[in-house]
Design a protein around this motif. Structure first.
Motif, mmCIF file in Angstrom:
data_model
loop_
_atom_site.group_PDB
_atom_site.id
_atom_site.type_symbol
_atom_site.label_atom_id
_atom_site.label_comp_id
_atom_site.label_asym_id
_atom_site.label_seq_id
_atom_site.Cartn_x
_atom_site.Cartn_y
_atom_site.Cartn_z
ATOM 1 N N ARG A 78 3.686 -3.416 15.657
ATOM 2 C CA ARG A 78 2.632 -3.534 14.647
ATOM 3 C C ARG A 78 1.941 -2.189 14.431
ATOM 4 O O ARG A 78 1.681 -1.783 13.295
ATOM 5 N N GLY A 79 1.668 -1.501 15.516
ATOM 6 C CA GLY A 79 1.031 -0.196 15.416
ATOM 7 C C GLY A 79 1.914 0.814 14.699
ATOM 8 O O GLY A 79 1.427 1.620 13.908
ATOM 9 N N VAL A 80 3.215 0.761 14.964
ATOM 10 C CA VAL A 80 4.156 1.661 14.289
ATOM 11 C C VAL A 80 4.163 1.390 12.789
ATOM 12 O O VAL A 80 4.153 2.313 11.974
ATOM 13 N N ALA A 81 4.182 0.111 12.422
ATOM 14 C CA ALA A 81 4.204 -0.252 11.005
ATOM 15 C C ALA A 81 2.929 0.205 10.297
ATOM 16 O O ALA A 81 2.988 0.775 9.197
ATOM 17 N N VAL A 82 1.782 -0.019 10.926
ATOM 18 C CA VAL A 82 0.511 0.403 10.337
ATOM 19 C C VAL A 82 0.459 1.924 10.228
ATOM 20 O O VAL A 82 0.038 2.476 9.198
ATOM 21 N N GLY A 83 0.885 2.614 11.269
ATOM 22 C CA GLY A 83 0.894 4.073 11.235
ATOM 23 C C GLY A 83 1.815 4.616 10.163
ATOM 24 O O GLY A 83 1.471 5.593 9.471
ATOM 25 N N ALA A 84 2.986 4.005 9.995
ATOM 26 C CA ALA A 84 3.924 4.448 8.968
ATOM 27 C C ALA A 84 3.324 4.271 7.579
ATOM 28 O O ALA A 84 3.437 5.157 6.718
ATOM 29 N N ALA A 85 2.666 3.127 7.349
ATOM 30 C CA ALA A 85 2.039 2.884 6.049
ATOM 31 C C ALA A 85 0.948 3.914 5.779
ATOM 32 O O ALA A 85 0.830 4.434 4.660
ATOM 33 N N ALA A 86 0.147 4.219 6.805
ATOM 34 C CA ALA A 86 -0.927 5.203 6.635
ATOM 35 C C ALA A 86 -0.367 6.587 6.341
ATOM 36 O O ALA A 86 -0.876 7.303 5.472
ATOM 37 N N LEU A 87 0.692 6.979 7.038
ATOM 38 C CA LEU A 87 1.291 8.295 6.820
ATOM 39 C C LEU A 87 1.926 8.393 5.436
ATOM 40 O O LEU A 87 1.860 9.446 4.783
ATOM 41 N N ILE A 88 2.543 7.314 4.991
ATOM 42 C CA ILE A 88 3.111 7.293 3.638
ATOM 43 C C ILE A 88 1.993 7.482 2.612
ATOM 44 O O ILE A 88 2.121 8.258 1.662
ATOM 45 N N GLY A 89 0.899 6.753 2.814
ATOM 46 C CA GLY A 89 -0.231 6.892 1.900
ATOM 47 C C GLY A 89 -0.821 8.291 1.914
ATOM 48 O O GLY A 89 -1.188 8.838 0.870
ATOM 49 N N LEU A 90 -0.913 8.894 3.098
ATOM 50 C CA LEU A 90 -1.445 10.254 3.199
ATOM 51 C C LEU A 90 -0.550 11.258 2.488
ATOM 52 O O LEU A 90 -1.048 12.195 1.836
ATOM 53 N N ALA A 91 0.756 11.088 2.602
ATOM 54 C CA ALA A 91 1.679 11.978 1.891
ATOM 55 C C ALA A 91 1.475 11.850 0.389
ATOM 56 O O ALA A 91 1.453 12.851 -0.352
ATOM 57 N N GLY A 92 1.308 10.611 -0.073
ATOM 58 C CA GLY A 92 1.048 10.396 -1.490
ATOM 59 C C GLY A 92 -0.269 10.979 -1.932
ATOM 60 O O GLY A 92 -0.369 11.583 -3.006
ATOM 61 N N ALA A 93 -1.311 10.828 -1.097
ATOM 62 C CA ALA A 93 -2.626 11.379 -1.434
ATOM 63 C C ALA A 93 -2.566 12.900 -1.540
ATOM 64 O O ALA A 93 -3.202 13.503 -2.414
ATOM 65 N N ALA A 94 -1.802 13.534 -0.644
ATOM 66 C CA ALA A 94 -1.642 14.990 -0.698
ATOM 67 C C ALA A 94 -0.974 15.410 -2.001
ATOM 68 O O ALA A 94 -1.390 16.382 -2.650
#
Length: 205
Positions: A78-94
């Protein structure tokens, strides 16, 4: 720290960012519409003001992604999935922030709309620029946000209600259909994230 003890107080700027991000995106849409309505949405005040709001809105979601990742307080798969989603969003925000920055620089340098078009063409002719900051990677912002709130609606229903992901999806679709719908999309996004802020604030009482 136990999961129930994680609050907005422990995550810098999260509470403010949950409000500021959607408001700034909506404000960008409003200023854009006003400039276009006045027939003055090219190089100048309206363009610069709109894209400054756009840039600020993208940056406001950085603490949102990081904060919700931390607030999730889940481990294992669950933590891996949440972290992956957050990192994907951060890449998009950048990517969105870089896009807004390019728009600001072009608007500052160009004397008129023809000059803007020429400058944009020159930027887009640089290999990799179009997918990185114009088409593919910016979409990750919305995909990451949708994935993150969906996962939290499953894993942390005390923080994210079940109706938040559908409302984020509605906001995403509206903004994808037309930039003219940015104010409505921003409003939907704000309504979707408001209960998250309330839940985090309520946790410290």
């Amino acid at each position: 720290m136990e999961r129930s003890e994680v609050t907005a107080r422990h995550i810098p700027f999260l509470g403010a960012a949950l409000i500021a991000g959607p408001v700034l995106m909506a404000a960008y849409g409003v200023v854009r519409l006003v400039g276009r309505g006045l027939g003055d949405y090219g190089p100048g005040v309206w363009w610069s003001a709109a894209h400054l709001l756009f840039l600020a809105g993208a940056l406001a979601f950085v603490p949102v992604f990081l904060g919700l990742w931390r607030a999730a307080s889940v481990r294992g798969g669950r933590g891996v999935a949440v972290g992956a989603a957050a990192l994907i969003g951060l890449a998009g925000a950048a990517a969105v922030a870089v896009q807004a920055g390019i728009d600001l620089v072009v608007g500052f340098l160009a004397a008129d709309e023809d000059a803007m078009s020429e400058l944009f063409e020159r930027v887009q002719d640089v290999p990799g620029v179009v997918p990185l900051v114009c088409t593919v990677v910016p979409v990750l912002f919305w995909l990451g946000l949708l994935a993150l709130v969906t996962l939290l609606a499953v894993f942390r229903r005390d923080l994210v209600p079940g109706w938040t992901p559908p409302l984020v999806l509605v906001a995403t679709v509206l903004m994808a259909v037309s930039l003219d719908l940015l104010p409505v999309g921003g409003l939907c996004l704000g309504l979707a994230l408001l209960p998250v802020r309330r839940a985090l604030s309520g946790a410290r009482r």
